[in-house]
Each structure stands twice: as structure tokens, then as C-alpha cells.
Design a protein around this motif. Structure first.
Motif, PDB file in Angstrom:
ATOM      1  N   LYS A   9      40.432  32.994  66.005  1.00 12.52           N
ATOM      2  CA  LYS A   9      40.093  34.406  65.966  1.00 12.52           C
ATOM      3  C   LYS A   9      38.713  34.545  65.351  1.00 12.52           C
ATOM      4  O   LYS A   9      38.424  33.958  64.301  1.00 12.52           O
ATOM      5  N   ILE A  10      37.864  35.324  66.016  1.00 12.64           N
ATOM      6  CA  ILE A  10      36.526  35.622  65.500  1.00 12.64           C
ATOM      7  C   ILE A  10      36.421  37.129  65.366  1.00 12.64           C
ATOM      8  O   ILE A  10      36.666  37.870  66.332  1.00 12.64           O
ATOM      9  N   ILE A  11      36.067  37.584  64.171  1.00  8.25           N
ATOM     10  CA  ILE A  11      35.912  39.019  63.934  1.00  8.25           C
ATOM     11  C   ILE A  11      34.655  39.246  63.108  1.00  8.25           C
ATOM     12  O   ILE A  11      34.080  38.304  62.553  1.00  8.25           O
ATOM     13  N   GLU A  12      34.254  40.504  63.030  1.00  8.04           N
ATOM     14  CA  GLU A  12      33.134  40.855  62.169  1.00  8.04           C
ATOM     15  C   GLU A  12      33.682  41.347  60.830  1.00  8.04           C
ATOM     16  O   GLU A  12      34.809  41.837  60.740  1.00  8.04           O
ATOM     17  N   LYS A  13      32.839  41.213  59.799  1.00  6.75           N
ATOM     18  CA  LYS A  13      33.284  41.657  58.471  1.00  6.75           C
ATOM     19  C   LYS A  13      33.630  43.133  58.515  1.00  6.75           C
ATOM     20  O   LYS A  13      33.083  43.899  59.299  1.00  6.75           O
ATOM     21  N   ARG A  14      34.588  43.453  57.689  1.00  3.00           N
ATOM     22  CA  ARG A  14      35.156  44.800  57.556  1.00  3.00           C
ATOM     23  C   ARG A  14      36.169  45.133  58.652  1.00  3.00           C
ATOM     24  O   ARG A  14      36.818  46.177  58.569  1.00  3.00           O
ATOM     25  N   GLN A  15      36.322  44.247  59.650  1.00  2.51           N
ATOM     26  CA  GLN A  15      37.375  44.477  60.631  1.00  2.51           C
ATOM     27  C   GLN A  15      38.712  43.996  60.078  1.00  2.51           C
ATOM     28  O   GLN A  15      38.783  43.344  59.043  1.00  2.51           O
ATOM     29  N   SER A  16      39.782  44.329  60.790  1.00  4.37           N
ATOM     30  CA  SER A  16      41.126  43.910  60.412  1.00  4.37           C
ATOM     31  C   SER A  16      41.604  42.808  61.344  1.00  4.37           C
ATOM     32  O   SER A  16      41.154  42.716  62.503  1.00  4.37           O
ATOM     33  N   VAL A  17      42.521  41.995  60.848  1.00  2.09           N
ATOM     34  CA  VAL A  17      43.069  40.907  61.668  1.00  2.09           C
ATOM     35  C   VAL A  17      44.499  40.626  61.208  1.00  2.09           C
ATOM     36  O   VAL A  17      44.840  40.855  60.039  1.00  2.09           O
ATOM     37  N   ALA A  18      45.308  40.163  62.140  1.00  2.00           N
ATOM     38  CA  ALA A  18      46.703  39.829  61.822  1.00  2.00           C
ATOM     39  C   ALA A  18      47.060  38.497  62.440  1.00  2.00           C
ATOM     40  O   ALA A  18      46.650  38.186  63.568  1.00  2.00           O
ATOM     41  N   PHE A  19      47.829  37.729  61.705  1.00  2.68           N
ATOM     42  CA  PHE A  19      48.293  36.435  62.170  1.00  2.68           C
ATOM     43  C   PHE A  19      49.822  36.461  62.209  1.00  2.68           C
ATOM     44  O   PHE A  19      50.461  37.075  61.370  1.00  2.68           O
ATOM     45  N   TRP A  20      50.363  35.708  63.155  1.00  2.00           N
ATOM     46  CA  TRP A  20      51.807  35.687  63.339  1.00  2.00           C
ATOM     47  C   TRP A  20      52.344  34.274  63.175  1.00  2.00           C
ATOM     48  O   TRP A  20      51.688  33.296  63.551  1.00  2.00           O
ATOM     49  N   CYS A  21      53.534  34.162  62.589  1.00  2.00           N
ATOM     50  CA  CYS A  21      54.172  32.871  62.390  1.00  2.00           C
ATOM     51  C   CYS A  21      55.647  32.966  62.734  1.00  2.00           C
ATOM     52  O   CYS A  21      56.341  33.895  62.304  1.00  2.00           O
ATOM     53  N   ASN A  22      56.108  31.983  63.500  1.00  2.00           N
ATOM     54  CA  ASN A  22      57.542  31.851  63.802  1.00  2.00           C
ATOM     55  C   ASN A  22      58.013  30.523  63.230  1.00  2.00           C
ATOM     56  O   ASN A  22      57.617  29.456  63.717  1.00  2.00           O
ATOM     57  N   PRO A  23      58.826  30.535  62.186  1.00  2.00           N
ATOM     58  CA  PRO A  23      59.234  29.280  61.544  1.00  2.00           C
ATOM     59  C   PRO A  23      60.257  28.517  62.377  1.00  2.00           C
ATOM     60  O   PRO A  23      60.750  29.005  63.383  1.00  2.00           O
ATOM     61  N   ILE A  24      60.570  27.327  61.931  1.00  2.00           N
ATOM     62  CA  ILE A  24      61.618  26.543  62.565  1.00  2.00           C
ATOM     63  C   ILE A  24      62.945  27.286  62.396  1.00  2.00           C
ATOM     64  O   ILE A  24      63.229  27.822  61.312  1.00  2.00           O
ATOM     65  N   SER A  25      63.735  27.293  63.452  1.00  2.00           N
ATOM     66  CA  SER A  25      64.983  28.045  63.442  1.00  2.00           C
ATOM     67  C   SER A  25      65.877  27.613  62.286  1.00  2.00           C
ATOM     68  O   SER A  25      66.101  26.415  62.060  1.00  2.00           O
ATOM     69  N   GLY A  26      66.337  28.604  61.522  1.00  2.00           N
ATOM     70  CA  GLY A  26      67.234  28.314  60.418  1.00  2.00           C
ATOM     71  C   GLY A  26      66.550  28.064  59.085  1.00  2.00           C
ATOM     72  O   GLY A  26      67.220  27.990  58.049  1.00  2.00           O
ATOM     73  N   HIS A  27      65.234  27.952  59.099  1.00  2.00           N
ATOM     74  CA  HIS A  27      64.525  27.724  57.836  1.00  2.00           C
ATOM     75  C   HIS A  27      64.419  29.023  57.056  1.00  2.00           C
ATOM     76  O   HIS A  27      63.895  30.016  57.541  1.00  2.00           O
ATOM     77  N   ALA A  28      64.914  28.979  55.818  1.00  2.00           N
ATOM     78  CA  ALA A  28      64.970  30.189  55.008  1.00  2.00           C
ATOM     79  C   ALA A  28      63.655  30.504  54.307  1.00  2.00           C
ATOM     80  O   ALA A  28      63.365  31.652  54.006  1.00  2.00           O
ATOM     81  N   THR A  29      62.879  29.474  54.040  1.00  2.00           N
ATOM     82  CA  THR A  29      61.661  29.669  53.241  1.00  2.00           C
ATOM     83  C   THR A  29      60.428  29.561  54.128  1.00  2.00           C
ATOM     84  O   THR A  29      60.324  28.660  54.961  1.00  2.00           O
ATOM     85  N   LEU A  30      59.506  30.483  53.924  1.00  2.00           N
ATOM     86  CA  LEU A  30      58.277  30.525  54.727  1.00  2.00           C
ATOM     87  C   LEU A  30      57.082  30.670  53.798  1.00  2.00           C
ATOM     88  O   LEU A  30      57.147  31.399  52.801  1.00  2.00           O
ATOM     89  N   TYR A  31      56.015  29.972  54.119  1.00  2.00           N
ATOM     90  CA  TYR A  31      54.813  29.934  53.276  1.00  2.00           C
ATOM     91  C   TYR A  31      53.584  30.249  54.121  1.00  2.00           C
ATOM     92  O   TYR A  31      53.486  29.820  55.268  1.00  2.00           O
ATOM     93  N   TRP A  32      52.638  30.946  53.506  1.00  2.00           N
ATOM     94  CA  TRP A  32      51.314  31.119  54.091  1.00  2.00           C
ATOM     95  C   TRP A  32      50.296  30.456  53.154  1.00  2.00           C
ATOM     96  O   TRP A  32      50.283  30.717  51.946  1.00  2.00           O
ATOM     97  N   TYR A  33      49.445  29.590  53.741  1.00  2.00           N
ATOM     98  CA  TYR A  33      48.392  28.918  53.002  1.00  2.00           C
ATOM     99  C   TYR A  33      47.032  29.304  53.589  1.00  2.00           C
ATOM    100  O   TYR A  33      46.897  29.518  54.790  1.00  2.00           O
ATOM    101  N   GLN A  34      46.024  29.299  52.738  1.00  2.00           N
ATOM    102  CA  GLN A  34      44.637  29.446  53.166  1.00  2.00           C
ATOM    103  C   GLN A  34      43.930  28.108  52.936  1.00  2.00           C
ATOM    104  O   GLN A  34      43.984  27.568  51.829  1.00  2.00           O
ATOM    105  N   GLN A  35      43.299  27.588  53.980  1.00  2.00           N
ATOM    106  CA  GLN A  35      42.570  26.323  53.862  1.00  2.00           C
ATOM    107  C   GLN A  35      41.112  26.547  54.238  1.00  2.00           C
ATOM    108  O   GLN A  35      40.757  26.614  55.414  1.00  2.00           O
TER     109      GLN A  35
END
Lengths: 114, 115
Positions: free
Chosen positions: A11-37
Motif C-alpha cells: 500500500k502506498i499513500i500520502e501523509k495525512r491519508q488513512s489506511v486500513a489493513f486486514w488480517c485473517n488468523p489461522i482457524s481456531g487461533h484465539a490470540t492475534l497480534y499486530w507487529y510493526q517492522q
């Protein structure tokens, strides 16, 4: 078994714009994490969910970042408004029920803020 | 706060040779896990090997083994018989056993494998 899915991959955006990311975990996994690298660094945890409740969001910049996990399955991470320093890969991971199990990572979303 | 340091930004190894990646960490806890993760270019991060702090025996997974020195807070990864597919970023990570499942990562080491 399907792995952790993330979209978009890039995704490429300009500063001050908004962006959304989506994640679908492995089925049945109760814990979900978001990391920034950030390029050249190791991943940094932004937020951790257990089912649809937040376990840890101490490193989430709450003035611009938000995340939700409705119904304890999929999750979205939003940035509004984006800054140049938000350019990074955003990784989603999931782990089975129980707090001390292996985390499985998705392919990540590479965000470039211009 | 716990910190994880990988002092080697880049390493290279000849195919079939052995290479050791270094990692040090800082903690006041006695009950924790240490991990090595592999992140190939544009691919998912995967777990290579883990070590429980209370176990004195070093973990081994096929060609991958660790040298865990608890007193020195050192956790190095040895890759034997290096293969072209081992080329990747390698991250050392720490997890305290009384703080949920939160991982603290080092800055990574880029491993290049020469044919």
C-alpha cells in the motif's frame, strides 16, 4: 492448514491519508497480534488480542492507530492520519488458545507513506 | 524492560560450511523462552528453534542448534552444512513467561550463503 492471511500486500499513500489493513488468523487461533517492522529493525508488538479482547496495547500510538477484532476472528488495523514514519511492514500473527503457544506469522503488508 | 541485541547486521557463509549468529539479551527474570526466527525475502517469518531458560541442555533442530549461556545472557544460533535456502534475515526473540505471549525481537542479522 491455511496460514495467516493479510491484505493488501502493498500500500502506498500520502501523509495525512488513512489506511486500513486486514488480517485473517489461522482457524481456531484465539490470540492475534499486530507487529510493526520498520526497515532494518525487528518487529515491534503494537497490540495483542485474546479472542476479541485487548491483552496488551501499550505500544500502540493511540492518537493515530486503532485496531479491532470483531467476533474474535478477523482483525483490522487502521492508521488515521498517516505520517512518514509509519512506513513499515505490518505483520499479523496468531497463536492457539493458551497464552504461551507458538506464534504463526502472515506475509505482512508493506506500507509506504509519501 | 527486556532488550535483545544482535551485534552482527550481516553475515556470510560458504555453502556447506558452518556459521554462528550471536544474540545477547538483558533481563532480570529467571523464567523465559528464547527463540530464533527466520524471515526469507518477501516471505513469512517462521520459527527455527526455541530454548526454555530452565533447561540446561541446548536445543537442536536438524542442522540448527543453539548455545545457551544463561549466566552470560547469550543465545547464539549455529547453522551447520549451510544451504542456499538458509539465506534470510534471522531474528532472536525473548519471551517472559509471566507476561502473556509478548515477543521482544532483536534487530536481526542478514545471512548470505555463497555457492
Amino acid at each position: 492448514e491455511a496460514g495467516v492471511a493479510q491484505s493488501p500486500r502493498y500500500k502506498i499513500i500520502e501523509k495525512r491519508q488513512s489506511v486500513a489493513f486486514w488480517c485473517n488468523p489461522i482457524s481456531g487461533h484465539a490470540t492475534l497480534y499486530w507487529y510493526q517492522q520498520i526497515l532494518g529493525q525487528g518487529p515491534k508488538l503494537l497490540i495483542q488480542f485474546q479472542n476479541n479482547g485487548v491483552v496488551d496495547d501499550s505500544q500502540l500510538p493511540k492518537d493515530r492507530f486503532s485496531a479491532e477484532r470483531l467476533k474474535g476472528v478477523d482483525s483490522t488495523l487502521k492508521i488515521q492520519p498517516a505520517k512518514l514514519e509509519d512506513s513499515a511492514v505490518y505483520l499479523c500473527a496468531s497463536s492457539p488458545r493458551g497464552l504461551y503457544n507458538e506464534q504463526f506469522f502472515g506475509p505482512g503488508t508493506r506500507l509506504t507513506v509519501l | 524492560a527486556q532488550t535483545v541485541t544482535q551485534s552482527q547486521p550481516e553475515m556470510s557463509v560458504q555453502e556447506a560450511e558452518t556459521v554462528t549468529l550471536s544474540c545477547t539479551y538483558d533481563t532480570s527474570e529467571s523464567d523465559y523462552y528464547l527463540f530464533w526466527y527466520k524471515q526469507p525475502p518477501s516471505r513469512q517469518m517462521i520459527l527455527v528453534i526455541r530454548q526454555e531458560a530452565y533447561k540446561q541442555q541446548n536445543a537442536t533442530e536438524n542442522r540448527f542448534s543453539v548455545n545457551f549461556q544463561k549466566a552470560a545472557k547469550s543465545f547464539s544460533l549455529k547453522i551447520s552444512d549451510s544451504q542456499l535456502g538458509d539465506a534470510a534475515m534471522y531474528f532472536c526473540a525473548y519471551r517472559e513467561n509471566n507476561a502473556g505471549n509478548m515477543l521482544t525481537f532483536g534487530g536481526g542479522t542478514r545471512l548470505m550463503v555463497k555457492p
